[in-house]
Design a protein around this motif. Structure first.
Motif, PDB file in Angstrom:
ATOM      1  N   ASP B 146       0.182  -9.292  -5.357  1.00 35.86           N
ATOM      2  CA  ASP B 146      -0.577  -9.459  -7.001  1.00 35.86           C
ATOM      3  C   ASP B 146      -0.033  -7.874  -7.241  1.00 35.86           C
ATOM      4  O   ASP B 146       0.361  -6.838  -6.787  1.00 35.86           O
ATOM      5  N   PRO B 147       0.789  -7.802  -8.715  1.00 35.64           N
ATOM      6  CA  PRO B 147       1.448  -7.504  -8.935  1.00 35.64           C
ATOM      7  C   PRO B 147       1.457  -6.175  -9.523  1.00 35.64           C
ATOM      8  O   PRO B 147       2.299  -4.367  -9.550  1.00 35.64           O
ATOM      9  N   LYS B 148      -0.122  -5.615  -9.442  1.00 38.82           N
ATOM     10  CA  LYS B 148      -0.961  -4.537 -10.141  1.00 38.82           C
ATOM     11  C   LYS B 148      -0.794  -3.710  -8.193  1.00 38.82           C
ATOM     12  O   LYS B 148      -0.716  -2.619  -8.535  1.00 38.82           O
ATOM     13  N   ILE B 149      -0.794  -3.985  -7.302  1.00 40.87           N
ATOM     14  CA  ILE B 149      -0.771  -3.413  -6.024  1.00 40.87           C
ATOM     15  C   ILE B 149       0.537  -3.106  -5.613  1.00 40.87           C
ATOM     16  O   ILE B 149       1.052  -1.904  -5.327  1.00 40.87           O
ATOM     17  N   ASP B 150       1.320  -4.074  -5.858  1.00 40.75           N
ATOM     18  CA  ASP B 150       2.356  -4.292  -5.497  1.00 40.75           C
ATOM     19  C   ASP B 150       3.775  -3.391  -5.765  1.00 40.75           C
ATOM     20  O   ASP B 150       4.256  -2.527  -5.250  1.00 40.75           O
ATOM     21  N   ASP B 151       3.540  -3.472  -7.275  1.00 39.09           N
ATOM     22  CA  ASP B 151       4.703  -2.716  -7.363  1.00 39.09           C
ATOM     23  C   ASP B 151       5.055  -1.740  -7.510  1.00 39.09           C
ATOM     24  O   ASP B 151       5.750  -1.057  -7.189  1.00 39.09           O
ATOM     25  N   PRO B 152       3.881  -0.865  -7.825  1.00 45.25           N
ATOM     26  CA  PRO B 152       3.573   0.608  -7.917  1.00 45.25           C
ATOM     27  C   PRO B 152       4.617   1.360  -6.514  1.00 45.25           C
ATOM     28  O   PRO B 152       5.040   1.936  -5.899  1.00 45.25           O
ATOM     29  N   ALA B 153       3.676   0.606  -4.960  1.00 48.65           N
ATOM     30  CA  ALA B 153       3.656   0.622  -4.127  1.00 48.65           C
ATOM     31  C   ALA B 153       5.605   0.038  -3.442  1.00 48.65           C
ATOM     32  O   ALA B 153       6.765   1.533  -3.002  1.00 48.65           O
ATOM     33  N   THR B 173       9.041 -15.962  -8.156  1.00 47.11           N
ATOM     34  CA  THR B 173       7.898 -14.940  -7.936  1.00 47.11           C
ATOM     35  C   THR B 173       8.742 -13.578  -7.850  1.00 47.11           C
ATOM     36  O   THR B 173       8.801 -12.558  -8.765  1.00 47.11           O
ATOM     37  N   HIS B 174       9.962 -13.388  -7.120  1.00 45.82           N
ATOM     38  CA  HIS B 174      10.515 -12.257  -6.736  1.00 45.82           C
ATOM     39  C   HIS B 174      11.727 -11.482  -8.132  1.00 45.82           C
ATOM     40  O   HIS B 174      11.488 -10.920  -8.894  1.00 45.82           O
ATOM     41  N   GLY B 175      12.414 -13.444  -8.803  1.00 44.85           N
ATOM     42  CA  GLY B 175      12.820 -13.320  -9.999  1.00 44.85           C
ATOM     43  C   GLY B 175      11.589 -12.181 -11.006  1.00 44.85           C
ATOM     44  O   GLY B 175      12.776 -11.557 -11.643  1.00 44.85           O
ATOM     45  N   ARG B 176      10.685 -12.603 -11.373  1.00 50.40           N
ATOM     46  CA  ARG B 176       9.920 -11.929 -12.387  1.00 50.40           C
ATOM     47  C   ARG B 176       9.434 -10.662 -11.955  1.00 50.40           C
ATOM     48  O   ARG B 176      10.300  -9.391 -12.503  1.00 50.40           O
ATOM     49  N   ARG B 177       9.757 -10.069 -10.744  1.00 50.94           N
ATOM     50  CA  ARG B 177       9.003  -9.047 -10.064  1.00 50.94           C
ATOM     51  C   ARG B 177      10.432  -7.987 -10.747  1.00 50.94           C
ATOM     52  O   ARG B 177      10.513  -7.124 -10.760  1.00 50.94           O
ATOM     53  N   VAL B 178      11.865  -8.836 -10.335  1.00 52.05           N
ATOM     54  CA  VAL B 178      12.734  -7.873 -10.596  1.00 52.05           C
ATOM     55  C   VAL B 178      12.998  -7.428 -11.757  1.00 52.05           C
ATOM     56  O   VAL B 178      13.786  -6.018 -12.053  1.00 52.05           O
ATOM     57  N   GLU B 179      12.991  -9.017 -12.993  1.00 58.36           N
ATOM     58  CA  GLU B 179      12.720  -8.465 -14.212  1.00 58.36           C
ATOM     59  C   GLU B 179      11.829  -7.352 -14.478  1.00 58.36           C
ATOM     60  O   GLU B 179      12.075  -5.765 -14.904  1.00 58.36           O
ATOM     61  N   ARG B 180      10.705  -6.562 -13.948  1.00 59.01           N
ATOM     62  CA  ARG B 180       9.713  -5.771 -14.247  1.00 59.01           C
ATOM     63  C   ARG B 180      10.551  -4.742 -13.395  1.00 59.01           C
ATOM     64  O   ARG B 180      10.469  -2.658 -14.452  1.00 59.01           O
ATOM     65  N   LEU B 181      10.888  -4.453 -12.301  1.00 50.85           N
ATOM     66  CA  LEU B 181      11.775  -3.699 -12.109  1.00 50.85           C
ATOM     67  C   LEU B 181      12.837  -3.138 -12.563  1.00 50.85           C
ATOM     68  O   LEU B 181      13.715  -1.541 -12.567  1.00 50.85           O
ATOM     69  N   ARG B 182      13.636  -3.506 -12.777  1.00 46.56           N
ATOM     70  CA  ARG B 182      14.955  -3.443 -14.262  1.00 46.56           C
ATOM     71  C   ARG B 182      14.158  -2.196 -14.994  1.00 46.56           C
ATOM     72  O   ARG B 182      14.653  -1.041 -15.782  1.00 46.56           O
ATOM     73  N   ASP B 195      13.445  -7.016   0.925  1.00 46.68           N
ATOM     74  CA  ASP B 195      13.874  -8.041   1.026  1.00 46.68           C
ATOM     75  C   ASP B 195      12.734  -8.614   0.319  1.00 46.68           C
ATOM     76  O   ASP B 195      11.854  -8.997   1.107  1.00 46.68           O
ATOM     77  N   ALA B 196      13.362 -10.301  -0.114  1.00 49.34           N
ATOM     78  CA  ALA B 196      12.149 -10.529  -0.568  1.00 49.34           C
ATOM     79  C   ALA B 196      13.542 -12.072  -0.605  1.00 49.34           C
ATOM     80  O   ALA B 196      13.953 -12.246  -1.536  1.00 49.34           O
ATOM     81  N   PRO B 197      12.503 -13.058  -0.481  1.00 48.61           N
ATOM     82  CA  PRO B 197      10.497 -13.429  -0.094  1.00 48.61           C
ATOM     83  C   PRO B 197      10.801 -12.793   1.749  1.00 48.61           C
ATOM     84  O   PRO B 197      11.806 -12.613   2.291  1.00 48.61           O
ATOM     85  N   ILE B 198      10.082 -12.132   1.912  1.00 49.17           N
ATOM     86  CA  ILE B 198      10.161 -11.215   2.660  1.00 49.17           C
ATOM     87  C   ILE B 198       9.832 -12.075   3.864  1.00 49.17           C
ATOM     88  O   ILE B 198      10.102 -12.883   4.047  1.00 49.17           O
ATOM     89  N   GLY B 199      10.901 -11.408   5.228  1.00 52.25           N
ATOM     90  CA  GLY B 199      11.046 -11.527   6.349  1.00 52.25           C
ATOM     91  C   GLY B 199      11.795 -12.496   7.136  1.00 52.25           C
ATOM     92  O   GLY B 199      12.633 -13.021   6.312  1.00 52.25           O
ATOM     93  N   MET B 200      12.435 -12.116   8.039  1.00 57.33           N
ATOM     94  CA  MET B 200      13.357 -13.210   9.260  1.00 57.33           C
ATOM     95  C   MET B 200      13.502 -14.876   8.365  1.00 57.33           C
ATOM     96  O   MET B 200      11.814 -15.399   9.029  1.00 57.33           O
ATOM     97  N   ASP B 201      14.676 -15.503   7.882  1.00 56.56           N
ATOM     98  CA  ASP B 201      14.493 -16.911   8.491  1.00 56.56           C
ATOM     99  C   ASP B 201      14.109 -17.062   9.628  1.00 56.56           C
ATOM    100  O   ASP B 201      14.715 -17.541  10.649  1.00 56.56           O
TER     101      ASP B 201
END
Lengths: 111, 231
Positions: B146-153, B173-182, B195-201
């Protein structure tokens, strides 16, 4: 028990700083090498005052008494000294590293 | 050891900054290096190794046996989201020796019944983190979806230079997140630290395996920190 936070948190480096600020003679013992199943890892500290007060641990209680006694001497001479404890030598039997490990402890004066 | 060095060690620990002392048997502690002013050359390699591993060690340099003792602040592991993955992650992190805490404003998720023995904050990340700010020895994993919770963190983690920042979600999802952070003013170099998508592959296929992947990635980043910038 003193009210000082350093004593309450049992942190040897905070205790040492606090003792120094009170004008006491202080030594710091540090485990610099371990062999076998030593109870405390290299880097562990025990801080000691000239009066024999101490905080911290270098062996989980096995050799602290001997280290405290040597530390008082180190404070008096103002020179570092290295001690080794292990099951193989007689001192260790006497002070008792029950785990079967060996440790090397550097004691240095502070200040 | 000089009293001034002892004071600097204690100050660094209080400020949650890493430090390494260098000793000889003849002198005791000779020098102190703070993490943001590490030495060059062989001495730098050894102090860097002690700081990364958190283990004291001896090494001979220029014919002299030196003892390196690191003072590394304990890692704080902040997970945003009281979700399935966090339920698996909490006991794993504890076993691996990392103190984990969970932040999630959704009170229905963040319940002590679902998360026994974990520090749990049923509040918004920005409110919790205002009282206990993130720092360079903190890892943050944002996994609510949920971007409302994740983004501020995530913003707070970037600003605090957390050593590890991970975010759950597909590439899209991360692409949209990158736009918001920009839009929020972060440059690409900062955003690339996430690191996104999160976690070792490892091909993780369920929440518990994703938890393993997150923990492994966080540990890898922590233990290898500073290696690439050193040489």
């Amino acid at each position: 028990m003193p009210e000082d936070a350093a004593y309450q948190t049992h942190d040897p480096l905070l205790a040492a700083e606090s003792w120094l600020s009170e004008g006491k003679g202080v030594a710091l013992a540090t485990v610099i090498e371990t062999w076998g199943s030593a109870p405390r890892p290299a880097g562990s500290h025990l801080a000691i005052t000239e009066d024999g007060e101490f905080e911290g641990s270098v062996s989980g209680g096995c050799v602290e008494g001997a280290v405290v006694a040597e530390a008082v001497d180190v404070i008096g001479r103002a020179e570092p000294k290295t001690l080794e404890f292990g099951v193989a030598d007689e001192t260790a039997w006497r002070v008792g590293l029950s785990c079967g490990g060996r440790i090397r402890v550097l004691i240095e004066p502070l200040g | 050891m000089k009293a001034s060095i002892l004071n600097q060690i204690n100050e660094a620990r209080q400020r949650r900054k890493g430090a390494v002392t260098v000793s000889t048997e003849a002198e005791g502690v000779r020098e102190l290096f703070l993490e943001d002013a590490m030495p060059e050359g062989l001495l730098g390699d050894a102090t860097g190794k002690a700081l990364r591993t958190g283990k004291a060690m001896s090494q001979e340099i220029d014919g002299e046996l030196l003892f390196f003792n690191p003072y590394v602040p304990p890692v704080r592991f902040v997970v945003i989201g009281a979700v399935h993955i966090s339920q698996a992650l909490a006991p794993m992190a504890r076993l691996a020796g990392y103190e984990m805490e969970i932040i999630d404003p959704r009170a229905a998720f963040a319940t002590p019944e679902r998360f026994p023995d974990v520090a749990l904050h049923a509040d918004w990340p920005q409110d919790v983190l205002m009282n206990s700010p993130l720092d360079a020895y903190t890892a943050l994993a944002a996994i609510t979806h949920d971007p409302k919770i994740d983004d501020p963190a995530l913003s707070a983690a970037l600003e605090a230079n957390c050593f590890y920042i991970g975010a759950l979600g597909s590439r899209k999802t991360h692409g949209r997140r990158v736009e918001r952070l920009r839009e929020a003013g972060f440059d690409d170099a900062a955003i690339a630290r996430i690191d996104a998508p999160i976690g070792m592959d490892i091909g993780a296929a369920n929440p518990a395996e994703i938890a393993v992947a997150i923990l492994a990635q966080m540990i890898a980043v922590f233990r290898r920190r500073g290696i690439e910038t050193q040489h």
